[in-house]
Scaffold this motif. Structure first.
Motif, short mmCIF file in Angstrom:
data_model
loop_
_atom_site.label_atom_id
_atom_site.label_comp_id
_atom_site.label_asym_id
_atom_site.label_seq_id
_atom_site.Cartn_x
_atom_site.Cartn_y
_atom_site.Cartn_z
N ASP A 46 1.12 5.59 2.94
CA ASP A 46 0.32 4.37 3.04
C ASP A 46 -1.11 4.73 2.62
N VAL A 47 -1.54 4.24 1.48
CA VAL A 47 -2.85 4.64 0.95
C VAL A 47 -3.99 4.00 1.73
N ASP A 48 -3.70 3.01 2.56
CA ASP A 48 -4.75 2.42 3.41
C ASP A 48 -4.99 3.27 4.65
N THR A 49 -3.92 3.79 5.26
CA THR A 49 -4.04 4.52 6.53
C THR A 49 -3.84 6.02 6.39
N GLY A 50 -3.24 6.47 5.30
CA GLY A 50 -2.93 7.88 5.13
C GLY A 50 -1.65 8.31 5.81
N GLU A 51 -0.93 7.38 6.41
CA GLU A 51 0.29 7.74 7.14
C GLU A 51 1.39 8.13 6.16
N VAL A 52 2.09 9.22 6.48
CA VAL A 52 3.18 9.73 5.66
C VAL A 52 4.49 9.56 6.41
N GLU A 53 5.49 9.04 5.72
CA GLU A 53 6.83 8.95 6.29
C GLU A 53 7.81 9.66 5.36
N VAL A 54 8.62 10.53 5.93
CA VAL A 54 9.66 11.21 5.14
C VAL A 54 10.87 10.29 5.08
N LEU A 55 11.24 9.89 3.86
CA LEU A 55 12.34 8.94 3.67
C LEU A 55 13.67 9.65 3.42
N LYS A 56 13.63 10.73 2.67
CA LYS A 56 14.84 11.48 2.35
C LYS A 56 14.55 12.96 2.51
N SER A 57 15.52 13.70 3.03
CA SER A 57 15.35 15.13 3.28
C SER A 57 16.67 15.81 2.91
N PRO A 96 0.81 -1.23 0.00
CA PRO A 96 0.00 0.00 0.00
C PRO A 96 0.84 1.28 0.00
N LEU A 97 2.16 1.16 0.01
CA LEU A 97 3.03 2.34 0.08
C LEU A 97 3.25 2.93 -1.31
N ARG A 98 2.98 4.21 -1.42
CA ARG A 98 3.25 4.94 -2.64
C ARG A 98 4.40 5.92 -2.36
N ILE A 99 5.29 6.08 -3.32
CA ILE A 99 6.46 6.93 -3.16
C ILE A 99 6.26 8.23 -3.94
N GLY A 100 6.58 9.34 -3.31
CA GLY A 100 6.47 10.64 -3.98
C GLY A 100 7.65 11.51 -3.66
N ARG A 101 7.90 12.46 -4.55
CA ARG A 101 9.02 13.38 -4.37
C ARG A 101 8.53 14.82 -4.53
N ALA A 152 5.53 16.42 -2.27
CA ALA A 152 5.87 15.00 -2.35
C ALA A 152 4.65 14.13 -2.08
N VAL A 153 3.83 14.52 -1.11
CA VAL A 153 2.61 13.76 -0.82
C VAL A 153 1.67 13.79 -2.02
N ALA A 154 1.49 14.97 -2.62
CA ALA A 154 0.63 15.07 -3.79
C ALA A 154 1.18 14.22 -4.94
N ASP A 155 2.50 14.19 -5.07
CA ASP A 155 3.12 13.37 -6.11
C ASP A 155 2.86 11.89 -5.87
N ALA A 156 2.82 11.49 -4.59
CA ALA A 156 2.64 10.07 -4.26
C ALA A 156 1.20 9.61 -4.48
N ILE A 157 0.22 10.42 -4.10
CA ILE A 157 -1.17 9.95 -4.12
C ILE A 157 -1.97 10.52 -5.27
N ALA A 213 14.43 19.41 -0.90
CA ALA A 213 13.82 18.29 -1.64
C ALA A 213 13.58 17.14 -0.69
N VAL A 214 12.48 16.46 -0.88
CA VAL A 214 12.16 15.32 -0.01
C VAL A 214 11.60 14.17 -0.84
N GLU A 215 11.70 12.99 -0.25
CA GLU A 215 11.01 11.81 -0.75
C GLU A 215 10.18 11.25 0.39
#
Length: 774
Positions: free
Chosen positions: A638-649, A443-448, A744-749, A632-634
């Motif tokens: 999680d499209v099931d829960t809406g939880e966002v995790e910042v992977l790169k900063s 369910p994880l989508r990646i965005g930048r 990045a969130v908009a890019d992911a979802i 810049a971030v990545e």
């Protein structure tokens, strides 16, 4: 640590021996070993403990306030109410002014008739112990009659809205008019309009409000407090009715502020009780007290309407901004001015209309916070840039490239920044540093996301800002720096030492810095507006240069050369082209001492003095200069829960010239954390003006477990107006972080959440609305 990057055409650091090195800060040993006291560590014999009785309604009339039981409680030394005070107010206008007329926007010290926000102070209690003071607060009888209030700034603009105070809820209004907006929109192929909302934010500084006040043998009110502004001694004196020279403030060296200690907090209360009782008085706010005891970041509602051609050229921009001022004005007129100037961001917009208003409500008052209006503007203009790129089908980086301001071009007010504009270089470096995308899974989508910024450093130039500093050399060759600059964690004082020893050719272990004392240190102005390095750093540099010139002239005679041939480094004085011809620095100092050559200097550094911006067009100079950069971030969503995790900063900033690279990276990393919380989790919720998130149990800041490693790319154009070409990094470090995450969130979802913080609930709701729309 990353090595700073420089322009190939700029001068290398060949002549800088101390500046530009990650030296151990002068304040570091005391802080890491626990020897440096917080403001709350200071106590005195015979000390009283202070508590504040607060209103539990946000809009009400004070019908009855009975403190008789509290006054009769054994161990209570003093209870003050509004009826006990003369008809004076506490200043809320921008602090540190000397020559300019202050705005008449003072706040009542204690409520006399009308409560305007939840938590407004009704009474002060001073008692022998904290427990007695707490008990006394419970004995105070308060009767409040609810009065209709208004809790949304848009609602507060309506004709039938309750008036918070005065005759209108609009407490400040500013405009920029540049070019021909109608013609610009007519030339556009597409017009993109969106509305963005940003939230209240709590400063959450390390040490809540605390202090110690006493009246000394000379009838001077002394206050030890964690503050960003020791120049508050003037409005404190005015509020309590004593001459300015009868108030002395000594600032702490730790505690944190982020803008939350720019305004008066406990100082007036302390001074009043110390004067009334003749005894030392100490308050100690709990974290819950602090949440209602100082102003917050302004929430903004911002509507951006952008005209653009199909090849990505911005032809016109119309911006409407509404900020929630809360119940009192405080710094709202200035916050919206910063937002106004920053509204188009680091982009070329020839046809521009911006209308910004600060509107009173019965919410908690709002005031200074790191970024100061320009951050809220960035949250909108950088999301809008991505939305424009998506609408016209252009790569978002390419859209930015086609519209970036270049060095030598005017900003929104028509002013041409005197320094380099390296936005594009910073953006390219940050974007490239993201590397390969992290693979999506389940369910994880990646965005930048990327966000660029323009942020001022230095105060508004119409304030006619000044800063003083004193530098002297002792007979043993050691250096003393005296400056009123406040430093409650960011390292401003150590930077001054590093500047002084660079000029004088000694090492940092040979300098002592005395700061933050209105009685014995030259007044340096506020530690706000990313101004301390620019203003006080330049003052110290000029003072040290004056001392060095006298020393060099005497050394030249001693070594038989011209003064221009003398160099000083690492505690030695020598002929630049013949370093074997030398003498110890201390020997030169002793010669000067014996001959009566002056070895110290007091300097006042002056920022540019300008008039106000044109009231009709907003054109003119607002600030001394501007900093530029990108983040810049990545993220994973999680499209099931809406939880966002910042992977790169990844942060990339042109700092002009690093004074201390380690300190710069510390500011950047802290700004990334501050901005990440603002984007994703920090939310102050109010119901009818009552705060329902009053502690860290509900107000969620990122912890170390939530933060990725922050990569710092530090560029040095050496073009800034600060010492050695420095710019500023305190506020810029935070400004672009939140919109980069939002993008990045908009890019992911595939859909944008237009309101911050971008909580899981808002993510899920946005996806549901998007799916329902088909």
């Amino acid at each position: 640590m990353n090595a700073p990057a420089t322009d190939p055409g700029s001068l290398p650091n060949v002549r800088l021996r101390q500046v530009g090195r990650p030296l151990t800060r002068t304040d570091a040993p005391g802080k890491v070993t626990g020897r440096t006291p917080y403001a709350g560590d200071y106590v005195m014999p015979n000390m009283l403990h202070m508590r504040v009785v607060r209103a539990d309604l946000a809009s009400a009339r004070l019908v009855r306030l009975d403190v008789s039981k509290a006054r009769s409680l054994e161990g209570v030394a003093c209870v003050l109410t509004g009826d006990d005070l003369p008809d004076r107010t506490a200043s809320t206008d921008i602090p540190g002014q000397t020559g300019q007329k202050r705005l008449d926007t003072g706040q009542q010290i204690l409520v006399k008739e009308r409560v305007r926000y939840f938590g407004e102070a009704l009474a002060l209690i001073a008692a022998e112990t904290r427990d007695i003071a707490d008990h006394a607060t419970e004995l105070v009888e308060v009767e409040l009659e609810p009065v209709p209030g208004v809790y949304d700034p848009i609602e507060a603009l309506k004709p039938d809205a309750p008036i918070v105070q005065g005759t209108t809820n609009v407490v400040a209004e500013r405009r920029i008019r540049k070019g021909d907006v109608d013609a610009g929109f007519a030339r556009a192929d597409l017009i993109v309009e969106n509305t963005f909302r940003t939230p209240f934010q709590e400063h959450a500084f390390l040490e809540p409000e605390v202090g110690l006040a006493w009246v000394d043998e000379n009838a001077v009110v002394n206050i030890r407090v964690s503050t960003q502004v020791i120049e508050h001694f003037r409005p404190i004196a005015d509020a309590i009715g004593v001459p300015h020279n009868r108030v002395r403030i000594r600032g702490a060296l730790v505690g944190g502020g982020f803008g939350g200690k720019e305004d008066l907090t406990v100082e007036v209360y302390l001074a009043l009780l110390a004067l009334r009782t003749g005894r030392p008085v100490r308050p100690e706010y709990t974290r819950e007290d602090s949440f209602v005891g100082h102003g917050k970041r302004h929430p903004f509602v911002m509507t951006y309407r952008t005209g653009v051609t199909r090849d990505g050229r911005i032809t016109a921009l119309d911006v409407e901004m509404v900020a929630d001022s809360g119940a009192y004005v405080f710094l709202s007129p200035y916050v919206i001015l910063y937002a106004l100037v920053a509204a188009p961001g680091p982009y070329r917009v020839d046809n521009l209309n911006v209308h910004a208003r600060a509107v009173a409500t019965n919410n908690m008052f709002t005031s200074a916070f790191r970024g100061f209006g320009a951050l809220q503007a960035c949250a909108a203009y950088e999301q809008q840039m991505d939305e424009v790129a998506r609408t016209i089908g252009l790569d978002r980086m390419e859209l930015r490239r086609r519209n970036f301001l270049k060095t030598g071009e005017p900003i929104s007010t028509g002013f041409v920044p005197p320094s380099a504009i390296w936005t594009e270089e910073c953006a390219e470096r940050a974007w490239a540093a993201l590397g390969d995308p992290t693979p999506a899974a389940g369910p994880l989508r990646i965005g930048r996301g990327i966000a660029c910024y323009q942020q001022s450093y230095g105060r508004l130039t119409f304030l006619h800002d000044t800063s003083e500093a004193w530098v002297g050399v002792e007979m043993d060759g050691t250096v003393v720096v005296r400056s009123g600059v406040t430093d409650i964690g960011a390292g401003q004082a150590s930077a001054l030492g590093q500047i002084a020893v660079e000029v004088l050719g000694v090492t940092l272990d040979n300098v002592v810095i005395y700061n933050s004392d209105t009685a014995v240190t030259p007044l340096a102005g506020t530690t706000t507006a990313t101004r301390a390095l620019y203003m006080t750093g330049n003052a110290v540099k000029q003072a040290a240069e004056a001392v060095r010139a006298r020393l060099a002239e005497r050394a030249a005679r001693e070594l038989g050369v011209a003064a221009g041939d003398i160099d000083m480094a690492f505690n030695e004085v020598f002929v630049a082209d013949h370093p074997e011809r030398s003498m110890p620095f201390v020997e030169l100092v002793r010669i000067c001492g014996a001959e009566g050559i002056h070895r110290s200097e007091l300097v006042m550094f002056r920022a540019p003095f300008t008039d106000f911006l044109d009231p009709e067009t907003g054109q003119g100079q607002a600030h001394p200069d501007y900093a530029y950069g990108a983040h810049a971030v990545e993220v994973s969503v999680d499209v099931d829960t809406g939880e966002v995790e910042v992977l790169k900063s990844i942060a990339a900033h042109d700092v002009g010239q690093c004074i201390n690279p380690a300190a710069v990276e510390g500011q950047i990393q802290g700004g990334a954390q501050n901005g990440q919380g603002y984007a994703l989790s920090e939310e102050m919720l109010y119901e009818e003006g009552r705060l329902v998130t009053p502690s860290f149990s509900e107000y969620l800041m990122p912890t170390a477990m939530d933060m990725p490693k922050v990569e710092c790319i530090v560029l040095e154009s050496r073009s800034g107006v600060g010492p050695f070409g420095a710019k500023g990094i305190g506020e810029p470090a935070m400004t672009p972080v939140a919109p980069a995450i939002a993008n990045a969130v908009a890019d992911a979802i595939g859909v944008r959440v237009f309101e911050m913080p971008i909580t899981p609930e808002r993510v899920v709701m946005a996806m549901k609305r998007h799916d329902a729309a088909g």
